[in-house]
Design an enzyme around this catalytic site. Structure first.
Site, PDB file in Angstrom:
ATOM      1  N   SER A   1      12.443   6.307   7.437  1.00 39.65           N
ATOM      2  CA  SER A   1      12.044   5.967   8.805  1.00 39.65           C
ATOM      3  C   SER A   1      12.498   4.549   9.133  1.00 39.65           C
ATOM      4  O   SER A   1      12.249   3.620   8.367  1.00 39.65           O
ATOM      5  CB  SER A   1      10.522   6.063   8.944  1.00 39.65           C
ATOM      6  OG  SER A   1      10.107   5.643  10.231  1.00 39.65           O
TER       7      SER A   1
ATOM      8  N   CYS B   1       3.554   8.432   1.309  1.00 39.94           N
ATOM      9  CA  CYS B   1       4.103   7.414   2.210  1.00 39.94           C
ATOM     10  C   CYS B   1       4.322   6.142   1.394  1.00 39.94           C
ATOM     11  O   CYS B   1       3.363   5.535   0.901  1.00 39.94           O
ATOM     12  CB  CYS B   1       3.117   7.182   3.351  1.00 39.94           C
ATOM     13  SG  CYS B   1       3.733   6.118   4.655  1.00 39.94           S
TER      14      CYS B   1
ATOM     15  N   GLY C   1       6.992  -2.164   5.669  1.00 39.49           N
ATOM     16  CA  GLY C   1       8.354  -2.663   5.629  1.00 39.49           C
ATOM     17  C   GLY C   1       9.361  -1.792   6.365  1.00 39.49           C
ATOM     18  O   GLY C   1       9.096  -0.641   6.708  1.00 39.49           O
ATOM     19  N   GLU C   2      10.528  -2.364   6.633  1.00 40.16           N
ATOM     20  CA  GLU C   2      11.667  -1.671   7.242  1.00 40.16           C
ATOM     21  C   GLU C   2      12.632  -1.317   6.111  1.00 40.16           C
ATOM     22  O   GLU C   2      13.296  -2.200   5.543  1.00 40.16           O
ATOM     23  CB  GLU C   2      12.343  -2.571   8.274  1.00 40.16           C
ATOM     24  CG  GLU C   2      13.737  -2.143   8.724  1.00 40.16           C
ATOM     25  CD  GLU C   2      13.809  -0.716   9.247  1.00 40.16           C
ATOM     26  OE1 GLU C   2      14.546   0.091   8.633  1.00 40.16           O
ATOM     27  OE2 GLU C   2      13.143  -0.403  10.247  1.00 40.16           O
TER      28      GLU C   2
ATOM     29  N   CYS D   1      -1.711   5.757   9.955  1.00 41.41           N
ATOM     30  CA  CYS D   1      -0.416   5.216  10.354  1.00 41.41           C
ATOM     31  C   CYS D   1      -0.600   3.941  11.167  1.00 41.41           C
ATOM     32  O   CYS D   1      -1.379   3.886  12.115  1.00 41.41           O
ATOM     33  CB  CYS D   1       0.332   6.266  11.185  1.00 41.41           C
ATOM     34  SG  CYS D   1       2.023   5.794  11.541  1.00 41.41           S
TER      35      CYS D   1
ATOM     36  N   GLU E   1       0.816  -1.203   0.000  1.00 40.93           N
ATOM     37  CA  GLU E   1       0.000   0.000   0.000  1.00 40.93           C
ATOM     38  C   GLU E   1       0.856   1.261   0.000  1.00 40.93           C
ATOM     39  O   GLU E   1       1.935   1.297   0.603  1.00 40.93           O
ATOM     40  CB  GLU E   1      -0.950  -0.020   1.207  1.00 40.93           C
ATOM     41  CG  GLU E   1      -1.882  -1.230   1.163  1.00 40.93           C
ATOM     42  CD  GLU E   1      -2.891  -1.278   2.293  1.00 40.93           C
ATOM     43  OE1 GLU E   1      -2.832  -0.416   3.187  1.00 40.93           O
ATOM     44  OE2 GLU E   1      -3.746  -2.179   2.274  1.00 40.93           O
TER      45      GLU E   1
ATOM     46  N   CYS F   1       6.607  -7.115   6.528  1.00 38.93           N
ATOM     47  CA  CYS F   1       7.755  -6.561   7.236  1.00 38.93           C
ATOM     48  C   CYS F   1       8.489  -7.679   7.944  1.00 38.93           C
ATOM     49  O   CYS F   1       7.877  -8.549   8.562  1.00 38.93           O
ATOM     50  CB  CYS F   1       7.305  -5.500   8.250  1.00 38.93           C
ATOM     51  SG  CYS F   1       8.703  -4.636   9.025  1.00 38.93           S
TER      52      CYS F   1
ATOM     53  N   SER G   1      11.668   5.380  14.663  1.00 39.57           N
ATOM     54  CA  SER G   1      10.460   4.852  15.301  1.00 39.57           C
ATOM     55  C   SER G   1      10.826   4.398  16.710  1.00 39.57           C
ATOM     56  O   SER G   1      11.275   3.273  16.924  1.00 39.57           O
ATOM     57  CB  SER G   1       9.906   3.675  14.482  1.00 39.57           C
ATOM     58  OG  SER G   1       9.462   4.117  13.221  1.00 39.57           O
ATOM     59  N   LEU G   2      10.636   5.285  17.675  1.00 42.69           N
ATOM     60  CA  LEU G   2      11.094   5.034  19.050  1.00 42.69           C
ATOM     61  C   LEU G   2      10.072   4.223  19.842  1.00 42.69           C
ATOM     62  O   LEU G   2      10.348   3.108  20.271  1.00 42.69           O
ATOM     63  CB  LEU G   2      11.377   6.367  19.742  1.00 42.69           C
ATOM     64  CG  LEU G   2      11.942   6.291  21.156  1.00 42.69           C
ATOM     65  CD1 LEU G   2      13.325   5.655  21.168  1.00 42.69           C
ATOM     66  CD2 LEU G   2      11.991   7.687  21.787  1.00 42.69           C
ATOM     67  N   HIS G   3       8.927   4.810  20.129  1.00 42.91           N
ATOM     68  CA  HIS G   3       7.759   4.149  20.710  1.00 42.91           C
ATOM     69  C   HIS G   3       7.889   3.716  22.168  1.00 42.91           C
ATOM     70  O   HIS G   3       6.915   3.275  22.772  1.00 42.91           O
ATOM     71  CB  HIS G   3       7.321   2.943  19.873  1.00 42.91           C
ATOM     72  CG  HIS G   3       7.165   3.255  18.421  1.00 42.91           C
ATOM     73  ND1 HIS G   3       6.389   4.310  17.965  1.00 42.91           N
ATOM     74  CD2 HIS G   3       7.714   2.684  17.303  1.00 42.91           C
ATOM     75  CE1 HIS G   3       6.454   4.352  16.638  1.00 42.91           C
ATOM     76  NE2 HIS G   3       7.260   3.402  16.219  1.00 42.91           N
TER      77      HIS G   3
ATOM     78  N   CYS H   1       6.965  -5.468  15.149  1.00 48.90           N
ATOM     79  CA  CYS H   1       6.566  -4.521  16.186  1.00 48.90           C
ATOM     80  C   CYS H   1       5.141  -4.848  16.619  1.00 48.90           C
ATOM     81  O   CYS H   1       4.258  -5.029  15.779  1.00 48.90           O
ATOM     82  CB  CYS H   1       6.673  -3.091  15.666  1.00 48.90           C
ATOM     83  SG  CYS H   1       8.364  -2.645  15.180  1.00 48.90           S
TER      84      CYS H   1
ATOM     85  N   CYS I   1       1.850  -2.860  15.250  1.00 47.55           N
ATOM     86  CA  CYS I   1       1.775  -2.486  13.832  1.00 47.55           C
ATOM     87  C   CYS I   1       1.095  -3.594  13.034  1.00 47.55           C
ATOM     88  O   CYS I   1       1.539  -4.748  13.049  1.00 47.55           O
ATOM     89  CB  CYS I   1       3.182  -2.232  13.281  1.00 47.55           C
ATOM     90  SG  CYS I   1       3.180  -1.808  11.522  1.00 47.55           S
TER      91      CYS I   1
END
Length: 381
Positions: A202, A109, A170-171, A345, A96, A116, A224-226, A120, A123
Protein backbone atom coordinates in the site's frame (compact mmCIF):
# COMPACT_ATOMS: atom_id res chain seq x y z
CA UNK A 1 22.94 -7.43 7.17
CA UNK A 2 25.57 -7.36 9.93
CA UNK A 3 24.03 -6.61 13.34
CA UNK A 4 25.46 -4.97 16.46
CA UNK A 5 26.92 -8.35 17.40
CA UNK A 6 29.01 -8.36 14.23
CA UNK A 7 27.09 -11.38 12.93
CA UNK A 8 24.95 -11.70 9.79
CA UNK A 9 21.22 -11.88 10.58
CA UNK A 10 19.94 -14.66 8.32
CA UNK A 11 16.28 -13.86 9.05
CA UNK A 12 16.13 -11.12 6.39
CA UNK A 13 18.04 -12.86 3.58
CA UNK A 14 16.24 -13.82 0.36
CA UNK A 15 17.07 -17.16 -1.24
CA UNK A 16 19.73 -15.71 -3.60
CA UNK A 17 21.24 -13.74 -0.70
CA UNK A 18 21.28 -16.86 1.47
CA UNK A 19 23.03 -18.80 -1.30
CA UNK A 20 25.63 -16.03 -1.60
CA UNK A 21 26.14 -16.13 2.16
CA UNK A 22 26.90 -19.88 2.08
CA UNK A 23 29.25 -19.31 -0.86
CA UNK A 24 31.05 -16.67 1.17
CA UNK A 25 31.74 -19.09 4.04
CA UNK A 26 32.88 -21.88 1.71
CA UNK A 27 29.74 -24.01 1.92
CA UNK A 28 27.44 -25.55 -0.68
CA UNK A 29 24.53 -23.42 -1.94
CA UNK A 30 21.91 -26.08 -1.19
CA UNK A 31 22.42 -25.29 2.49
CA UNK A 32 20.48 -22.08 1.88
CA UNK A 33 17.24 -23.98 1.32
CA UNK A 34 17.76 -26.15 4.39
CA UNK A 35 18.37 -23.18 6.66
CA UNK A 36 15.53 -21.09 5.20
CA UNK A 37 13.09 -23.91 5.90
CA UNK A 38 14.26 -24.14 9.49
CA UNK A 39 13.87 -20.39 9.95
CA UNK A 40 10.57 -19.72 8.18
CA UNK A 41 8.74 -23.07 8.12
CA UNK A 42 9.69 -24.20 11.62
CA UNK A 43 10.31 -20.89 13.40
CA UNK A 44 13.76 -21.99 14.57
CA UNK A 45 16.25 -19.36 15.75
CA UNK A 46 18.85 -21.75 17.20
CA UNK A 47 21.34 -23.38 14.84
CA UNK A 48 21.76 -26.29 17.27
CA UNK A 49 18.17 -27.36 16.52
CA UNK A 50 18.85 -27.78 12.78
CA UNK A 51 19.17 -31.55 12.87
CA UNK A 52 19.91 -32.11 9.16
CA UNK A 53 22.86 -29.71 9.26
CA UNK A 54 26.20 -31.19 10.31
CA UNK A 55 27.69 -30.25 13.67
CA UNK A 56 30.74 -28.54 12.13
CA UNK A 57 28.54 -26.31 9.96
CA UNK A 58 26.24 -25.53 12.89
CA UNK A 59 29.26 -24.39 14.87
CA UNK A 60 30.50 -22.30 11.95
CA UNK A 61 27.08 -20.66 11.62
CA UNK A 62 26.98 -19.96 15.35
CA UNK A 63 30.27 -18.07 15.01
CA UNK A 64 29.36 -15.83 12.08
CA UNK A 65 25.57 -15.64 11.90
CA UNK A 66 22.40 -15.35 13.94
CA UNK A 67 18.64 -15.52 13.52
CA UNK A 68 17.40 -12.48 15.40
CA UNK A 69 13.75 -11.38 15.21
CA UNK A 70 12.69 -8.02 16.65
CA UNK A 71 11.90 -7.90 20.37
CA UNK A 72 8.23 -8.25 21.32
CA UNK A 73 7.37 -5.57 23.87
CA UNK A 74 3.69 -6.48 24.21
CA UNK A 75 0.88 -8.48 22.60
CA UNK A 76 -2.78 -7.52 22.93
CA UNK A 77 -5.83 -9.47 21.79
CA UNK A 78 -9.05 -7.63 21.00
CA UNK A 79 -12.52 -8.86 21.86
CA UNK A 80 -13.03 -9.47 18.11
CA UNK A 81 -9.91 -11.65 17.79
CA UNK A 82 -7.66 -8.96 16.34
CA UNK A 83 -4.12 -9.12 17.70
CA UNK A 84 -1.56 -6.34 18.00
CA UNK A 85 2.12 -6.73 18.70
CA UNK A 86 4.35 -3.84 19.74
CA UNK A 87 7.91 -4.66 18.72
CA UNK A 88 11.15 -2.82 19.41
CA UNK A 89 13.50 -2.37 16.47
CA UNK A 90 17.24 -1.68 16.39
CA UNK A 91 16.80 2.11 16.43
CA UNK A 92 15.13 1.85 19.84
CA UNK A 93 11.73 2.89 18.51
CA UNK A 94 8.71 0.62 18.69
CA UNK A 95 6.42 -0.26 15.79
CA UNK A 96 3.14 -2.14 15.61
CA UNK A 97 1.96 -5.22 13.74
CA UNK A 98 -1.72 -6.20 13.54
CA UNK A 99 -3.39 -9.52 12.72
CA UNK A 100 -7.03 -9.40 11.57
CA UNK A 101 -8.94 -12.71 11.38
CA UNK A 102 -12.06 -13.14 9.25
CA UNK A 103 -14.06 -16.21 8.29
CA UNK A 104 -11.92 -17.15 5.30
CA UNK A 105 -8.59 -15.45 5.87
CA UNK A 106 -6.09 -14.13 8.35
CA UNK A 107 -4.49 -10.83 7.33
CA UNK A 108 -1.27 -9.54 8.86
CA UNK A 109 -0.69 -5.79 8.64
CA UNK A 110 3.07 -5.20 8.62
CA UNK A 111 5.03 -2.01 9.35
CA UNK A 112 7.96 -0.81 7.22
CA UNK A 113 9.18 2.29 9.07
CA UNK A 114 9.42 3.53 12.64
CA UNK A 115 7.00 6.40 12.23
CA UNK A 116 6.44 7.74 8.74
CA UNK A 117 8.35 10.16 6.58
CA UNK A 118 5.07 11.41 5.10
CA UNK A 119 2.56 13.49 7.04
CA UNK A 120 -0.97 12.56 5.98
CA UNK A 121 -3.18 14.79 8.06
CA UNK A 122 -5.61 12.11 9.30
CA UNK A 123 -3.10 9.38 10.22
CA UNK A 124 -1.86 9.01 13.79
CA UNK A 125 1.35 7.28 12.63
CA UNK A 126 2.29 10.36 10.61
CA UNK A 127 1.84 12.55 13.68
CA UNK A 128 4.50 10.49 15.45
CA UNK A 129 7.13 11.83 13.04
CA UNK A 130 9.89 9.62 11.63
CA UNK A 131 12.85 7.77 13.08
CA UNK A 132 14.15 5.04 10.77
CA UNK A 133 13.58 2.47 8.08
CA UNK A 134 13.17 -1.11 9.25
CA UNK A 135 15.67 -3.68 8.04
CA UNK A 136 14.50 -6.61 5.91
CA UNK A 137 14.88 -8.81 9.01
CA UNK A 138 12.66 -6.43 11.01
CA UNK A 139 9.99 -6.42 8.29
CA UNK A 140 9.90 -10.21 7.73
CA UNK A 141 10.47 -10.68 11.46
CA UNK A 142 6.92 -9.45 12.05
CA UNK A 143 5.61 -12.36 9.94
CA UNK A 144 8.00 -14.75 11.70
CA UNK A 145 6.84 -13.64 15.16
CA UNK A 146 3.13 -13.74 14.31
CA UNK A 147 3.39 -17.13 12.59
CA UNK A 148 5.20 -18.60 15.57
CA UNK A 149 2.73 -17.15 18.07
CA UNK A 150 -0.10 -19.12 16.50
CA UNK A 151 1.69 -22.41 17.04
CA UNK A 152 1.46 -23.20 13.33
CA UNK A 153 5.09 -24.24 13.08
CA UNK A 154 5.94 -26.81 11.95
CA UNK A 155 3.59 -25.84 9.16
CA UNK A 156 1.54 -29.05 9.00
CA UNK A 157 -1.82 -27.29 9.08
CA UNK A 158 -3.40 -24.38 7.24
CA UNK A 159 -1.47 -21.34 8.29
CA UNK A 160 -3.21 -18.67 10.31
CA UNK A 161 -1.65 -15.98 8.08
CA UNK A 162 -3.10 -16.19 4.57
CA UNK A 163 -2.59 -12.55 3.51
CA UNK A 164 0.03 -9.90 4.24
CA UNK A 165 -0.50 -6.20 3.66
CA UNK A 166 2.25 -3.60 3.87
CA UNK A 167 -0.20 -1.16 5.46
CA UNK A 168 1.23 -0.79 8.95
CA UNK A 169 3.40 2.10 10.09
CA UNK A 170 5.38 3.85 7.38
CA UNK A 171 5.41 4.33 3.59
CA UNK A 172 6.77 1.04 2.18
CA UNK A 173 8.11 2.56 -1.04
CA UNK A 174 10.39 4.86 0.96
CA UNK A 175 12.09 1.74 2.35
CA UNK A 176 12.19 0.08 -1.04
CA UNK A 177 15.04 -2.46 -0.91
CA UNK A 178 14.21 -3.85 2.54
CA UNK A 179 10.48 -4.12 1.79
CA UNK A 180 11.10 -5.84 -1.55
CA UNK A 181 13.44 -8.36 0.10
CA UNK A 182 10.91 -9.11 2.84
CA UNK A 183 8.03 -9.54 0.38
CA UNK A 184 10.13 -11.94 -1.71
CA UNK A 185 10.63 -14.09 1.40
CA UNK A 186 6.88 -13.94 2.11
CA UNK A 187 6.18 -15.39 -1.35
CA UNK A 188 9.10 -17.85 -1.55
CA UNK A 189 8.18 -21.51 -1.02
CA UNK A 190 11.22 -21.69 1.24
CA UNK A 191 9.73 -18.76 3.17
CA UNK A 192 5.99 -18.46 3.77
CA UNK A 193 4.65 -19.51 0.36
CA UNK A 194 2.02 -16.76 0.24
CA UNK A 195 0.50 -16.12 -3.20
CA UNK A 196 1.55 -12.94 -4.97
CA UNK A 197 -2.15 -12.05 -5.10
CA UNK A 198 -2.27 -12.17 -1.31
CA UNK A 199 0.73 -9.94 -0.64
CA UNK A 200 -0.25 -6.30 -1.00
CA UNK A 201 1.87 -3.17 -0.93
CA UNK A 202 0.00 0.00 0.00
CA UNK A 203 1.40 3.39 -1.02
CA UNK A 204 0.41 7.01 -0.62
CA UNK A 205 1.83 7.68 -4.06
CA UNK A 206 5.64 7.66 -4.38
CA UNK A 207 5.50 7.66 -8.17
CA UNK A 208 9.17 6.97 -9.06
CA UNK A 209 9.18 3.87 -6.86
CA UNK A 210 5.84 2.62 -8.23
CA UNK A 211 7.49 2.86 -11.66
CA UNK A 212 10.47 0.89 -10.31
CA UNK A 213 8.36 -1.76 -8.58
CA UNK A 214 7.59 -3.92 -11.63
CA UNK A 215 11.32 -4.50 -12.22
CA UNK A 216 11.54 -6.34 -8.92
CA UNK A 217 8.27 -7.95 -7.88
CA UNK A 218 4.64 -8.60 -8.86
CA UNK A 219 2.69 -8.17 -5.64
CA UNK A 220 -0.76 -6.62 -5.47
CA UNK A 221 -0.94 -2.82 -5.23
CA UNK A 222 -3.16 -0.62 -3.08
CA UNK A 223 -3.35 3.14 -3.44
CA UNK A 224 -4.16 5.33 -0.45
CA UNK A 225 -6.30 7.85 -2.35
CA UNK A 226 -8.45 9.59 0.30
CA UNK A 227 -9.48 12.50 -1.96
CA UNK A 228 -10.96 12.72 -5.47
CA UNK A 229 -9.32 15.99 -6.51
CA UNK A 230 -5.86 17.52 -6.26
CA UNK A 231 -6.85 20.50 -4.11
CA UNK A 232 -8.26 18.34 -1.32
CA UNK A 233 -5.61 15.63 -1.65
CA UNK A 234 -2.87 18.24 -1.31
CA UNK A 235 -4.28 18.96 2.16
CA UNK A 236 -4.84 15.38 3.24
CA UNK A 237 -1.90 13.62 1.56
CA UNK A 238 0.86 16.23 1.09
CA UNK A 239 2.96 14.07 -1.26
CA UNK A 240 0.22 14.81 -3.82
CA UNK A 241 1.80 18.26 -4.30
CA UNK A 242 4.80 16.47 -5.80
CA UNK A 243 2.93 13.71 -7.65
CA UNK A 244 -0.61 14.87 -8.52
CA UNK A 245 -3.47 12.52 -9.27
CA UNK A 246 -3.08 12.31 -13.05
CA UNK A 247 0.60 11.32 -12.79
CA UNK A 248 -0.10 9.00 -9.86
CA UNK A 249 -2.91 7.08 -11.54
CA UNK A 250 -0.90 6.72 -14.76
CA UNK A 251 1.92 5.21 -12.70
CA UNK A 252 -0.42 2.79 -10.90
CA UNK A 253 -2.00 1.75 -14.20
CA UNK A 254 1.45 1.18 -15.67
CA UNK A 255 2.37 -1.14 -12.81
CA UNK A 256 -0.93 -3.03 -12.93
CA UNK A 257 -0.50 -3.56 -16.70
CA UNK A 258 2.64 -5.61 -15.98
CA UNK A 259 0.76 -8.06 -13.75
CA UNK A 260 -1.60 -9.53 -16.33
CA UNK A 261 -4.61 -11.65 -15.47
CA UNK A 262 -7.59 -10.10 -13.78
CA UNK A 263 -5.73 -8.28 -11.03
CA UNK A 264 -6.98 -4.80 -10.29
CA UNK A 265 -5.80 -1.85 -8.24
CA UNK A 266 -7.21 -1.54 -4.71
CA UNK A 267 -8.19 2.04 -3.90
CA UNK A 268 -8.28 2.94 -0.20
CA UNK A 269 -10.38 5.91 0.83
CA UNK A 270 -10.67 7.07 4.45
CA UNK A 271 -14.00 8.79 4.99
CA UNK A 272 -13.76 12.00 7.04
CA UNK A 273 -16.93 13.71 8.22
CA UNK A 274 -17.79 16.78 6.12
CA UNK A 275 -14.33 16.70 4.51
CA UNK A 276 -14.38 14.07 1.74
CA UNK A 277 -17.65 12.21 2.30
CA UNK A 278 -20.13 14.38 0.40
CA UNK A 279 -22.09 13.38 -2.76
CA UNK A 280 -19.97 15.73 -4.86
CA UNK A 281 -16.84 13.85 -3.72
CA UNK A 282 -18.41 10.56 -4.79
CA UNK A 283 -19.25 12.08 -8.19
CA UNK A 284 -15.67 13.33 -8.59
CA UNK A 285 -14.33 9.92 -7.60
CA UNK A 286 -16.52 8.17 -10.18
CA UNK A 287 -15.17 10.48 -12.87
CA UNK A 288 -11.55 10.17 -11.68
CA UNK A 289 -11.56 6.36 -11.65
CA UNK A 290 -13.81 5.79 -14.65
CA UNK A 291 -11.03 4.21 -16.74
CA UNK A 292 -9.13 2.61 -13.84
CA UNK A 293 -9.89 -1.09 -13.25
CA UNK A 294 -10.14 -1.12 -9.48
CA UNK A 295 -11.98 -2.12 -6.36
CA UNK A 296 -12.66 0.54 -3.73
CA UNK A 297 -12.20 0.00 -0.01
CA UNK A 298 -13.93 2.67 2.11
CA UNK A 299 -12.44 3.11 5.58
CA UNK A 300 -14.49 5.07 8.13
CA UNK A 301 -12.11 7.33 10.04
CA UNK A 302 -10.91 5.92 13.37
CA UNK A 303 -10.50 8.84 15.78
CA UNK A 304 -7.32 9.53 17.73
CA UNK A 305 -6.57 12.38 20.17
CA UNK A 306 -6.43 15.91 18.70
CA UNK A 307 -6.85 14.71 15.12
CA UNK A 308 -9.36 17.42 14.26
CA UNK A 309 -11.41 14.93 12.22
CA UNK A 310 -14.53 12.90 12.95
CA UNK A 311 -16.05 9.66 11.70
CA UNK A 312 -19.01 10.18 9.35
CA UNK A 313 -22.42 8.87 10.38
CA UNK A 314 -23.42 5.38 9.23
CA UNK A 315 -25.98 6.98 6.93
CA UNK A 316 -23.31 9.15 5.29
CA UNK A 317 -21.05 6.11 4.83
CA UNK A 318 -23.86 4.06 3.25
CA UNK A 319 -24.82 6.98 0.99
CA UNK A 320 -21.25 7.33 -0.26
CA UNK A 321 -20.94 3.60 -0.88
CA UNK A 322 -24.28 3.48 -2.72
CA UNK A 323 -23.29 6.35 -4.99
CA UNK A 324 -20.07 4.56 -5.98
CA UNK A 325 -21.97 1.31 -6.52
CA UNK A 326 -24.39 3.08 -8.83
CA UNK A 327 -21.36 4.49 -10.62
CA UNK A 328 -20.39 0.94 -11.52
CA UNK A 329 -17.68 0.23 -8.93
CA UNK A 330 -17.03 -2.75 -6.68
CA UNK A 331 -17.07 -1.11 -3.25
CA UNK A 332 -16.70 -2.47 0.27
CA UNK A 333 -16.69 -0.64 3.58
CA UNK A 334 -14.07 -1.90 5.96
CA UNK A 335 -15.40 -3.04 9.32
CA UNK A 336 -13.53 -1.39 12.15
CA UNK A 337 -11.50 -4.08 13.94
CA UNK A 338 -9.32 -3.97 17.03
CA UNK A 339 -10.45 -0.52 18.13
CA UNK A 340 -10.37 -1.54 21.82
CA UNK A 341 -6.60 -2.18 21.53
CA UNK A 342 -5.90 0.83 19.24
CA UNK A 343 -5.24 -1.52 16.33
CA UNK A 344 -7.75 -0.04 13.89
CA UNK A 345 -6.68 1.42 10.56
CA UNK A 346 -4.98 4.81 11.07
CA UNK A 347 -4.50 4.29 14.81
CA UNK A 348 -1.04 2.70 14.81
CA UNK A 349 1.42 4.92 16.65
CA UNK A 350 4.08 2.75 18.29
CA UNK A 351 6.70 4.67 20.26
CA UNK A 352 8.79 6.64 17.80
CA UNK A 353 11.95 8.51 18.74
CA UNK A 354 11.04 11.30 16.33
CA UNK A 355 14.00 12.74 14.41
CA UNK A 356 11.80 15.30 12.64
CA UNK A 357 10.25 17.02 15.71
CA UNK A 358 6.96 16.71 13.82
CA UNK A 359 5.15 15.14 16.78
CA UNK A 360 6.30 17.99 19.03
CA UNK A 361 5.06 20.63 16.57
CA UNK A 362 1.78 18.77 16.02
CA UNK A 363 1.01 18.65 19.75
CA UNK A 364 1.90 22.35 20.11
CA UNK A 365 -0.39 23.37 17.22
CA UNK A 366 -3.30 21.30 18.56
CA UNK A 367 -2.79 22.82 22.03
CA UNK A 368 -2.82 26.35 20.60
CA UNK A 369 -6.01 25.55 18.74
CA UNK A 370 -7.64 24.14 21.89
CA UNK A 371 -6.57 27.21 23.90
CA UNK A 372 -8.03 29.53 21.25
CA UNK A 373 -11.34 27.68 21.34
CA UNK A 374 -11.48 28.01 25.13
CA UNK A 375 -10.75 31.74 24.91
CA UNK A 376 -13.46 32.22 22.27
CA UNK A 377 -15.94 30.30 24.40
CA UNK A 378 -15.07 32.35 27.47
CA UNK A 379 -15.43 35.60 25.51
CA UNK A 380 -18.89 34.59 24.25
CA UNK A 381 -20.07 33.88 27.76
Amino acid sequence: MTTSTGKINLLGLTQPEMEQFFDSIGEKRFRAGQVMKWIHHFGVDDFAAMTNVGKALREKLEAVAEIRPPEVVSEDISADGTRKWVIRVASGSCVETVYIPTDDRGTLCVSSQAGCALDCSFCSTGKQGFNSNLTAAEVIGQVWLANKSFGTVPAKVDRAITNVVMMGMGEPLLNFDNVIAAMKIMMDDLGYGISKRRVTLSTSGVVPMIDELAKHIDVSLALSLHAPNDELRNQLVPINKKYPLKVLLESCMGYMATLGGKRVLTVEYTLLKDVNDQPEHAAQMIELLRDVPCKINLIPFNPFPHSGYERPSNNAIRRFQDLLHHGGFNVTTRTTRGEDIDAACGQLVGQVNDRTRRSERYIAVRQLSADAELQDSAARH
